[in-house]
Structures are given as structure tokens and as C-alpha cells.
Design a protein around this motif. Structure first.
Motif, PDB file in Angstrom:
ATOM      1  N   GLU A 141       6.729 -12.691  -1.757  1.00 22.66           N
ATOM      2  CA  GLU A 141       6.449 -12.517  -3.194  1.00 22.66           C
ATOM      3  C   GLU A 141       6.996 -13.658  -4.050  1.00 22.66           C
ATOM      4  O   GLU A 141       6.628 -13.792  -5.208  1.00 22.66           O
ATOM      5  CB  GLU A 141       7.011 -11.179  -3.679  1.00 22.66           C
ATOM      6  CG  GLU A 141       6.506 -10.037  -2.830  1.00 22.66           C
ATOM      7  CD  GLU A 141       6.615  -8.677  -3.505  1.00 22.66           C
ATOM      8  OE1 GLU A 141       6.768  -8.622  -4.726  1.00 22.66           O
ATOM      9  OE2 GLU A 141       6.543  -7.688  -2.764  1.00 22.66           O
ATOM     10  N   ASN A 194       4.440  -7.794   3.497  1.00 20.97           N
ATOM     11  CA  ASN A 194       4.754  -6.361   3.351  1.00 20.97           C
ATOM     12  C   ASN A 194       4.977  -5.690   4.703  1.00 20.97           C
ATOM     13  O   ASN A 194       4.130  -5.784   5.589  1.00 20.97           O
ATOM     14  CB  ASN A 194       3.595  -5.633   2.656  1.00 20.97           C
ATOM     15  CG  ASN A 194       3.555  -5.898   1.173  1.00 20.97           C
ATOM     16  OD1 ASN A 194       3.381  -7.030   0.754  1.00 20.97           O
ATOM     17  ND2 ASN A 194       3.740  -4.857   0.372  1.00 20.97           N
ATOM     18  N   GLU A 203       9.093   5.407  -1.772  1.00 25.46           N
ATOM     19  CA  GLU A 203       8.683   4.865  -3.072  1.00 25.46           C
ATOM     20  C   GLU A 203       7.709   3.705  -2.860  1.00 25.46           C
ATOM     21  O   GLU A 203       6.994   3.324  -3.761  1.00 25.46           O
ATOM     22  CB  GLU A 203       9.901   4.342  -3.840  1.00 25.46           C
ATOM     23  CG  GLU A 203      10.588   3.187  -3.156  1.00 25.46           C
ATOM     24  CD  GLU A 203      11.855   2.703  -3.832  1.00 25.46           C
ATOM     25  OE1 GLU A 203      12.204   3.214  -4.903  1.00 25.46           O
ATOM     26  OE2 GLU A 203      12.504   1.804  -3.248  1.00 25.46           O
ATOM     27  N   LYS A 204       7.693   3.136  -1.638  1.00 27.86           N
ATOM     28  CA  LYS A 204       6.780   2.049  -1.295  1.00 27.86           C
ATOM     29  C   LYS A 204       5.441   2.639  -0.857  1.00 27.86           C
ATOM     30  O   LYS A 204       5.372   3.787  -0.431  1.00 27.86           O
ATOM     31  CB  LYS A 204       7.377   1.190  -0.165  1.00 27.86           C
ATOM     32  CG  LYS A 204       8.766   0.652  -0.456  1.00 27.86           C
ATOM     33  CD  LYS A 204       8.726  -0.595  -1.304  1.00 27.86           C
ATOM     34  CE  LYS A 204      10.103  -1.016  -1.790  1.00 27.86           C
ATOM     35  NZ  LYS A 204      11.059  -1.364  -0.778  1.00 27.86           N
ATOM     36  N   LEU A 205       4.375   1.819  -0.949  1.00 26.31           N
ATOM     37  CA  LEU A 205       3.022   2.387  -0.861  1.00 26.31           C
ATOM     38  C   LEU A 205       2.787   3.305   0.348  1.00 26.31           C
ATOM     39  O   LEU A 205       2.410   4.467   0.174  1.00 26.31           O
ATOM     40  CB  LEU A 205       1.972   1.250  -0.863  1.00 26.31           C
ATOM     41  CG  LEU A 205       0.531   1.772  -0.821  1.00 26.31           C
ATOM     42  CD1 LEU A 205       0.162   2.510  -2.100  1.00 26.31           C
ATOM     43  CD2 LEU A 205      -0.454   0.627  -0.578  1.00 26.31           C
ATOM     44  N   LEU A 208       4.923   6.515   0.599  1.00 26.83           N
ATOM     45  CA  LEU A 208       4.616   7.358  -0.571  1.00 26.83           C
ATOM     46  C   LEU A 208       3.284   8.081  -0.347  1.00 26.83           C
ATOM     47  O   LEU A 208       3.167   9.290  -0.616  1.00 26.83           O
ATOM     48  CB  LEU A 208       4.543   6.501  -1.835  1.00 26.83           C
ATOM     49  CG  LEU A 208       4.212   7.281  -3.112  1.00 26.83           C
ATOM     50  CD1 LEU A 208       5.501   7.722  -3.815  1.00 26.83           C
ATOM     51  CD2 LEU A 208       3.379   6.462  -4.089  1.00 26.83           C
ATOM     52  N   PRO A 220      -1.567   7.932  -5.681  1.00 22.39           N
ATOM     53  CA  PRO A 220      -1.753   7.053  -6.847  1.00 22.39           C
ATOM     54  C   PRO A 220      -2.095   5.610  -6.464  1.00 22.39           C
ATOM     55  O   PRO A 220      -1.331   4.958  -5.761  1.00 22.39           O
ATOM     56  CB  PRO A 220      -0.385   7.113  -7.551  1.00 22.39           C
ATOM     57  CG  PRO A 220       0.586   7.431  -6.465  1.00 22.39           C
ATOM     58  CD  PRO A 220      -0.147   8.183  -5.387  1.00 22.39           C
ATOM     59  N   ILE A 221      -3.239   5.130  -6.922  1.00 24.83           N
ATOM     60  CA  ILE A 221      -3.656   3.746  -6.664  1.00 24.83           C
ATOM     61  C   ILE A 221      -3.664   3.010  -7.992  1.00 24.83           C
ATOM     62  O   ILE A 221      -4.343   3.414  -8.940  1.00 24.83           O
ATOM     63  CB  ILE A 221      -5.065   3.722  -6.020  1.00 24.83           C
ATOM     64  CG1 ILE A 221      -5.037   4.453  -4.685  1.00 24.83           C
ATOM     65  CG2 ILE A 221      -5.557   2.286  -5.834  1.00 24.83           C
ATOM     66  CD1 ILE A 221      -4.059   3.882  -3.674  1.00 24.83           C
ATOM     67  N   TYR A 222      -2.889   1.920  -8.046  1.00 24.75           N
ATOM     68  CA  TYR A 222      -2.771   1.155  -9.289  1.00 24.75           C
ATOM     69  C   TYR A 222      -4.061   0.365  -9.557  1.00 24.75           C
ATOM     70  O   TYR A 222      -4.584  -0.300  -8.637  1.00 24.75           O
ATOM     71  CB  TYR A 222      -1.627   0.137  -9.216  1.00 24.75           C
ATOM     72  CG  TYR A 222      -0.232   0.706  -9.045  1.00 24.75           C
ATOM     73  CD1 TYR A 222       0.072   2.025  -9.382  1.00 24.75           C
ATOM     74  CD2 TYR A 222       0.798  -0.094  -8.553  1.00 24.75           C
ATOM     75  CE1 TYR A 222       1.366   2.517  -9.222  1.00 24.75           C
ATOM     76  CE2 TYR A 222       2.086   0.388  -8.399  1.00 24.75           C
ATOM     77  CZ  TYR A 222       2.358   1.705  -8.727  1.00 24.75           C
ATOM     78  OH  TYR A 222       3.630   2.189  -8.569  1.00 24.75           O
ATOM     79  N   ARG A 229      -2.640  -7.149   0.270  1.00 22.39           N
ATOM     80  CA  ARG A 229      -1.336  -7.399   0.886  1.00 22.39           C
ATOM     81  C   ARG A 229      -1.559  -7.665   2.366  1.00 22.39           C
ATOM     82  O   ARG A 229      -2.538  -7.194   2.946  1.00 22.39           O
ATOM     83  CB  ARG A 229      -0.391  -6.171   0.708  1.00 22.39           C
ATOM     84  CG  ARG A 229      -0.053  -5.841  -0.758  1.00 22.39           C
ATOM     85  CD  ARG A 229       0.804  -6.916  -1.363  1.00 22.39           C
ATOM     86  NE  ARG A 229       1.233  -6.651  -2.737  1.00 22.39           N
ATOM     87  CZ  ARG A 229       0.584  -7.080  -3.824  1.00 22.39           C
ATOM     88  NH1 ARG A 229      -0.538  -7.756  -3.705  1.00 22.39           N
ATOM     89  NH2 ARG A 229       1.064  -6.838  -5.038  1.00 22.39           N
ATOM     90  N   ASN A 264      -5.585  -2.614  -1.125  1.00 22.86           N
ATOM     91  CA  ASN A 264      -4.860  -1.332  -1.128  1.00 22.86           C
ATOM     92  C   ASN A 264      -5.786  -0.143  -0.877  1.00 22.86           C
ATOM     93  O   ASN A 264      -5.407   0.823  -0.214  1.00 22.86           O
ATOM     94  CB  ASN A 264      -4.141  -1.147  -2.464  1.00 22.86           C
ATOM     95  CG  ASN A 264      -3.005  -2.140  -2.624  1.00 22.86           C
ATOM     96  OD1 ASN A 264      -2.506  -2.684  -1.641  1.00 22.86           O
ATOM     97  ND2 ASN A 264      -2.588  -2.384  -3.860  1.00 22.86           N
ATOM     98  N   ARG A 297       0.113  -1.800 -12.422  1.00 20.35           N
ATOM     99  CA  ARG A 297       1.481  -2.334 -12.560  1.00 20.35           C
ATOM    100  C   ARG A 297       1.413  -3.578 -13.469  1.00 20.35           C
ATOM    101  O   ARG A 297       0.533  -4.424 -13.259  1.00 20.35           O
ATOM    102  CB  ARG A 297       1.968  -2.709 -11.163  1.00 20.35           C
ATOM    103  CG  ARG A 297       3.243  -3.478 -11.106  1.00 20.35           C
ATOM    104  CD  ARG A 297       3.498  -3.979  -9.681  1.00 20.35           C
ATOM    105  NE  ARG A 297       4.016  -2.958  -8.802  1.00 20.35           N
ATOM    106  CZ  ARG A 297       4.192  -3.114  -7.488  1.00 20.35           C
ATOM    107  NH1 ARG A 297       3.868  -4.250  -6.909  1.00 20.35           N
ATOM    108  NH2 ARG A 297       4.681  -2.142  -6.746  1.00 20.35           N
ATOM    109  N   HIS A 300       0.822  -7.400 -12.085  1.00 16.21           N
ATOM    110  CA  HIS A 300       0.562  -7.097 -10.670  1.00 16.21           C
ATOM    111  C   HIS A 300      -0.039  -8.308  -9.945  1.00 16.21           C
ATOM    112  O   HIS A 300      -1.120  -8.766 -10.291  1.00 16.21           O
ATOM    113  CB  HIS A 300      -0.429  -5.919 -10.624  1.00 16.21           C
ATOM    114  CG  HIS A 300      -0.468  -5.214  -9.315  1.00 16.21           C
ATOM    115  ND1 HIS A 300      -1.091  -3.999  -9.152  1.00 16.21           N
ATOM    116  CD2 HIS A 300       0.046  -5.534  -8.096  1.00 16.21           C
ATOM    117  CE1 HIS A 300      -0.964  -3.618  -7.901  1.00 16.21           C
ATOM    118  NE2 HIS A 300      -0.284  -4.523  -7.251  1.00 16.21           N
ATOM    119  N   TYR A 357       5.595   8.150 -12.445  1.00 14.55           N
ATOM    120  CA  TYR A 357       4.221   8.659 -12.303  1.00 14.55           C
ATOM    121  C   TYR A 357       3.920   9.801 -13.272  1.00 14.55           C
ATOM    122  O   TYR A 357       2.803  10.292 -13.307  1.00 14.55           O
ATOM    123  CB  TYR A 357       3.968   9.137 -10.867  1.00 14.55           C
ATOM    124  CG  TYR A 357       4.063   8.037  -9.832  1.00 14.55           C
ATOM    125  CD1 TYR A 357       2.976   7.191  -9.571  1.00 14.55           C
ATOM    126  CD2 TYR A 357       5.238   7.817  -9.115  1.00 14.55           C
ATOM    127  CE1 TYR A 357       3.060   6.176  -8.622  1.00 14.55           C
ATOM    128  CE2 TYR A 357       5.328   6.802  -8.174  1.00 14.55           C
ATOM    129  CZ  TYR A 357       4.241   5.995  -7.930  1.00 14.55           C
ATOM    130  OH  TYR A 357       4.325   4.984  -6.988  1.00 14.55           O
TER     131      TYR A 357
END
Ligand code: NAD
Ligand code: TYD
Length: 359
Positions: A141, A194, A203-205, A208, A220-222, A229, A264, A297, A300, A357
Motif C-alpha cells: 500500500e 493482501n 475487521e478485514k475483508l 469479515l 458490506p461492499i464499498y 487487490r 472485491n 472508503r 480508496h 457500519y
């Protein structure tokens, strides 16, 4: 002996398992045990004579100095960090304190210890200045975001971090680089894509999604879910770190990645389909029905991808898992460790989920 910071977190604990199973060398683990650090991850080793755990902060230079002088490790592997981008956006202070100031304090303690080591030693098992290593675990990142047609990040791509987490990791990479160039400390940096696998905090995709899917909650998909990734199974990352420690060239950085770029939305579809087969919903229908698009995000990054030719060429590292085999292992682990998940997802975790969320 090897000294590991952040060994009770996701990647650190996977590294400890790998090392305890495949090496005969003792480990000293320092971890602050923040919300992300969990001794349950390491409980099977707690009575093992090669395992030593100390709760403490990398900012506590006196403690680190004492541990280094007392245990005389031949290497320090630095995993400890605040690691979640969304939390860094909600509040960056802990990220600066641990990732930047903490890495500085650690480097200074290590430099003092390394300066006191002998130039040569009688046997290979004793630490010496030339053979000592400080390995800093970092991320893709730090390079910012790629457009769809850009080549993957290479070790010479300029740093361009876009969020507080990646900015703090970039700062720590720069400190490590400078401690090599200025003081000659034998450092190594790894930048990895990743990770996913056992013991990842939900808490990571991927964890979660698994947790929410099983609990009948929204997935939840941002934004549009088209962010890309490059996914790597955590044990492959740990094996790469072991190779860099063994044969990496001091002062160099090495890219690690799965060469498996996925949007994602494809990740969530693949996971839902796998869950439909391995653990069908009691109410019928597909887990895909739980997918919910939520606000994006801020800042993002659109795409990350890693050019891993250097570590392949120099150290003969290749991932052993592909996304399908790694995801199956991960899902199987979470299905078998629901008790671990329920311990983790109490108190502070629920508070974060509500804050981020909504109720
Ligand atoms: P994590 O959040 O799961 O674990 C971090 C660990 O560090 C926890 O055990 C925590 O208690 C400990 N810690 C935090 N602050 C500390 C402090 N001040 N002193 C001592 N210990 C402290 O993170 P992770 O996913 O295991 O990541 C480990 C490292 O790998 C980080 O440096 C991260 O930047 C890097 N990394 C992560 C990924 C990924 O996909 N997770 C990818 C590439 C690189
Ligand atoms: P994450 O696991 O937080 O890792 P990183 O931000 O370090 O890449 O997120 C992976 C991707 O998934 C990222 O593009 C953000 C996205 N994401 C969602 O769409 N929904 C979520 O609830 C989370 C946590 C992440």
C-alpha cells in the motif's frame, strides 16, 4: 534466537506456528496485545521450551534494550503495527505512535544492541554484527494506487501513500532504509500484498465476510466493488519472510504477492459460492443474497499489484497456494474455530462495527 514483534497478531502468529513447526530455533515474542493481538492464537506453544512471550510496547525502548541484551537474538522480525486502513481513517494517532515512533524506538534499541555485538564469533549460532538482521514487514500500500493498465509495483516504484495507514507504513520503511544507509544496520524490507488465512481479525475483508455470512448479516461492499487487490495465503507470506531472512541482501527490499489480482466483488462471489457448497444457508438460497453495497472508503485505492520477479529470481520463492486452495483452507479453519471468532467478536469489536457500519 529470533526476536519477533507483533507475534500475537494475524501474520505474526502464523509465522510463529510455521517457525515452531519447521525450525529448532527459539523465539522471543514481544506484543502489546492491542485489540488485534490475541494470546489465544499462540496458546498451543505456551509451555514449549523454545517459546518466550513478553507483553510490551515497541515504544518502550528500555524494555526492548533489556530483552535484546538478555536474550541476544541473531535477528529481529518486525511485524508489530496498527494495520487496518479504515481505523486509520477514523483516527490516525495510534498509527503514528506505533508504526512511525514505535519503529524508530525499536530501530534505536536494535542499533545500540547491534553496535555491541562482536565483529566475528566462534560458531554460526552466535550473533555477530555482520550476520545480524533486522527484517521489517511492510505492505504494497506504500505505493498508492494503480490504474487498470499500469504494470505492477516493482521495488523501484516511487512511494505514493494515500491513506494514514499507508503513510505511516511508508514512514517506517523510510526509517529502516535510512538506518541501513546511515548506520550500516543490516536491514531487510518486505512489501507484501493482501493476506488472508487463519487468525485474521474479522475487521478485514475476507474474515469479515465469513463472519457476517454465517451470522446472517449483510456483506458490506464499498463503492462499486471493482477495487482490485492481489491476494496471498498467509503461510506463503511467512515462507517468503523466512527466505528473505535467510538469504536476502542487507539494505534491499523484496516484493511478495500472489500474482492473483481480483476485484472485491469477485472475492465476495467466490466466497459465497464456496459457502453455499460447504455450509449451505439453513433458510435456503445463496449467501450472495446478503451482499450489500455501502458508501465507499474515502481515498480508496483502486488497484494494487506486485511484481515479484526479484524474490523469485534471487531467493526461489513461489506461492504454494492459489486463491481457490487458500480460500478453502481459510473457510475450513473459520468453520472449525467459531469459538475463536466468538471470543474476538465481543466488546471492542462490536463497538467498531457499530461505529463503522452503523447499527
Ligand atoms: P495485526 O493488526 O493482525 O497484528 C498486529 C500485531 O501488532 C498485534 O498483535 C498487536 O497487538 C501488535 N502491536 C500493535 N501495536 C503494538 C505496539 N505498539 N507494540 C507491540 N506490539 C504491537 O496485523 P497483521 O495483519 O498481522 O500485520 C502484521 C504486519 O504485516 C504489519 O506490519 C502490516 O503492516 C504488515 N502487512 C499486513 C498485510 C495484511 O494483509 N494483513 C499485508 C502486508 C503487510
Ligand atoms: P481490507 O481487508 O481492509 O484490506 P486493505 O484495505 O488493506 O486492502 O480491504 C480489502 C478490500 O476490501 C479493500 O478494497 C476495501 C474492501 N472492503 C469492503 O469492500 N468492505 C469491507 O467491509 C471491508 C473491511 C473492506
Amino acid at each position: 534466537m529470533i526476536f519477533i514483534t507483533g507475534g500475537a497478531g494475524f501474520i505474526g502468529s502464523n509465522f510463529v506456528h510455521l517457525w515452531m513447526n519447521e525450525s529448532t530455533e527459539p523465539l522471543l515474542i514481544l506484543d502489546k496485545l492491542t485489540y488485534a493481538g490475541n494470546l489465544e492464537n499462540l496458546s498451543e506453544w505456551r509451555h514449549h521450551p523454545r517459546y518466550h512471550f513478553v507483553q510490551g510496547d515497541i515504544n518502550d525502548r528500555a524494555l526492548i534494550q533489556h530483552l535484546l541484551n538478555h536474550h541476544t537474538p541473531r535477528a529481529v522480525l518486525h511485524f508489530a503495527a496498527e494495520s487496518h486502513v479504515d481505523r486509520s481513517i477514523a483516527g490516525a494517532a495510534d498509527f503514528i505512535q506505533t508504526n512511525v515512533t514505535g519503529t524508530f524506538q525499536l530501530l534505536e534499541a536494535v542499533r545500540a544492541y547491534w553496535n555491541g555485538l562482536p565483529e566475528t564469533v566462534p560458531g554460526p549460532d552466535h550473533p555477530s554484527r555482520p550476520h545480524f538482521r533486522f527484517l521489517h514487514v511492510s505492505t504494497d500500500e506504500v505505493y498508492g494506487s494503480l490504474s487498470p493498465s499500469d504494470p505492477p509495483f516493482s521495488e523501484t516504484t516511487p512511494y505514493a501513500p494515500n491513506n494514514p495507514y499507508s503513510a505511516s507504513k511508508s514512514a517506517s520503511d523510510h526509517l529502516v532504509r535510512a538506518w541501513h544507509h546511515t548506520y550500516g544496520l543490516p536491514t531487510l524490507i518486505t512489501n507484501c500484498s493482501n493476506n488472508y488465512g487463519p487468525y485474521q481479525f474479522p475487521e478485514k475483508l475476507i474474515p469479515l465476510l465469513i463472519h457476517n455470512a454465517l451470522a446472517g448479516k449483510p456483506l458490506p461492499i464499498y463503492g462499486d466493488g471493482q477495487q482490485i487487490r492481489d491476494w496471498l495465503f498467509v503461510t506463503d507470506h511467512c515462507r517468503a519472510i523466512a527466505k528473505v531472512l535467510k538469504a536476502g541482501r542487507p539494505g534491499e527490499s523484496y516484493h511478495i504477492g500472489g500474482a492473483h489480482e481480483l476485484p472485491n466483488l469477485t472475492v465476495v462471489h467466490t466466497l459465497c459460492d464456496l459457502l453455499d457448497t460447504l455450509h449451505p444457508r439453513k433458510t435456503g438460497g445463496s449467501y450472495r443474497e446478503q451482499i450489500t453495497f455501502v458508501a465507499d472508503r474515502p481515498g480508496h485505492d483502486r488497484r494494487y499489484a506486485m511484481d515479484t520477479r526479484k524474490i523469485q529470481r534471487e531467493l526461489d520463492w513461489h506461492p504454494l497456494e492459489n486463491f481457490d486452495s487458500g480460500l478453502r483452507k481459510t473457510l475450513a479453519w473459520y468453520l472449525q474455530h467459531q469459538e475463536w471468532v466468538s471470543h474476538i467478536t465481543s466488546g471492542a469489536y462490536r463497538e467498531w462495527i457499530k461505529q463503522h457500519y452503523g447499527p
